[in-house]
Design an enzyme around this catalytic site. Structure first.
Site, PDB file in Angstrom:
ATOM      1  N   GLY A  50       2.397  11.449   5.164  1.00  0.00           N
ATOM      2  CA  GLY A  50       3.775  11.169   5.569  1.00  0.00           C
ATOM      3  C   GLY A  50       4.389  10.068   4.724  1.00  0.00           C
ATOM      4  O   GLY A  50       5.538   9.711   4.894  1.00  0.00           O
ATOM      5  N   CYS A  51       3.595   9.514   3.809  1.00  0.00           N
ATOM      6  CA  CYS A  51       4.086   8.503   2.880  1.00  0.00           C
ATOM      7  C   CYS A  51       4.224   9.155   1.510  1.00  0.00           C
ATOM      8  O   CYS A  51       3.363   9.935   1.112  1.00  0.00           O
ATOM      9  CB  CYS A  51       3.101   7.337   2.765  1.00  0.00           C
ATOM     10  N   GLU A  52       5.287   8.801   0.783  1.00  0.00           N
ATOM     11  CA  GLU A  52       5.445   9.320  -0.576  1.00  0.00           C
ATOM     12  C   GLU A  52       4.409   8.698  -1.503  1.00  0.00           C
ATOM     13  O   GLU A  52       3.929   9.338  -2.421  1.00  0.00           O
ATOM     14  CB  GLU A  52       6.853   9.030  -1.096  1.00  0.00           C
ATOM     15  N   SER A  53       4.088   7.433  -1.271  1.00  0.00           N
ATOM     16  CA  SER A  53       3.074   6.738  -2.067  1.00  0.00           C
ATOM     17  C   SER A  53       1.714   6.927  -1.400  1.00  0.00           C
ATOM     18  O   SER A  53       1.631   7.308  -0.240  1.00  0.00           O
ATOM     19  CB  SER A  53       3.389   5.249  -2.127  1.00  0.00           C
ATOM     20  N   GLY A 121       7.626   6.572   6.083  1.00  0.00           N
ATOM     21  CA  GLY A 121       6.261   6.248   5.681  1.00  0.00           C
ATOM     22  C   GLY A 121       5.654   5.151   6.541  1.00  0.00           C
ATOM     23  O   GLY A 121       4.513   5.260   6.990  1.00  0.00           O
TER      24      GLY A 121
END
Length: 136
Positions: A50-53, A121
């Site tokens: 759920g985090c881009e990173s 995120g």
């Protein structure tokens, strides 16, 4: 519930910051405070989705209270994670589930820097914390 000492320190630091540049610098400094995760902890099972990173989260329970460690490949996100961790360290499962993340970052003066993807995120990290606390 009263804030942990490090969370109070964060509030004071960010209240004194003038403008986004100073807050960004502070975020980077807070990110450097994160206790490093060993390579053994940077595994898929500890990854927060759920985090881009890339973000990894590990949890330990001690006498009913939770302690977390986190790491990320993104510098700004490391700072945001550090600020999240100082807020949640030592909370119970119930307290974790009731934490208003947006309010915490509003108190720090960082809510306008939380893009929808960063906000999502961080929310995913908080949900993962609550999940870990519930499953153990």
């Amino acid at each position: 519930m009263s804030l942990p000492a490090e969370a109070q320190e964060a509030l004071v630091n960010f209240a004194q910051a003038r403008g986004w540049e100073q807050r960004a610098r502070l975020l980077m400094q807070w990110g450097e405070r994160l206790e490093p995760l060993g390579e053994a902890d940077k595994v898929e099972a500890n990854r927060v989705h759920g985090c881009e990173s890339l973000v990894w989260l590990v949890a330990q329970q001690h006498q009913g209270q939770w302690r977390f460690k986190a790491a990320s490949d993104a510098r700004l996100l490391r700072g945001l994670l550090a600020l999240l961790l100082v807020r949640v360290q030592g909370m119970t499962r119930t307290e974790l589930a009731g934490l208003d993340l947006r309010e915490w970052f509003t108190q720090l003066g960082l809510e306008r820097q939380l893009s929808p993807s960063r906000s999502n995120g961080l929310h995913a990290v908080l949900m993962r914390m609550a999940e870990l606390a519930t499953s153990c």
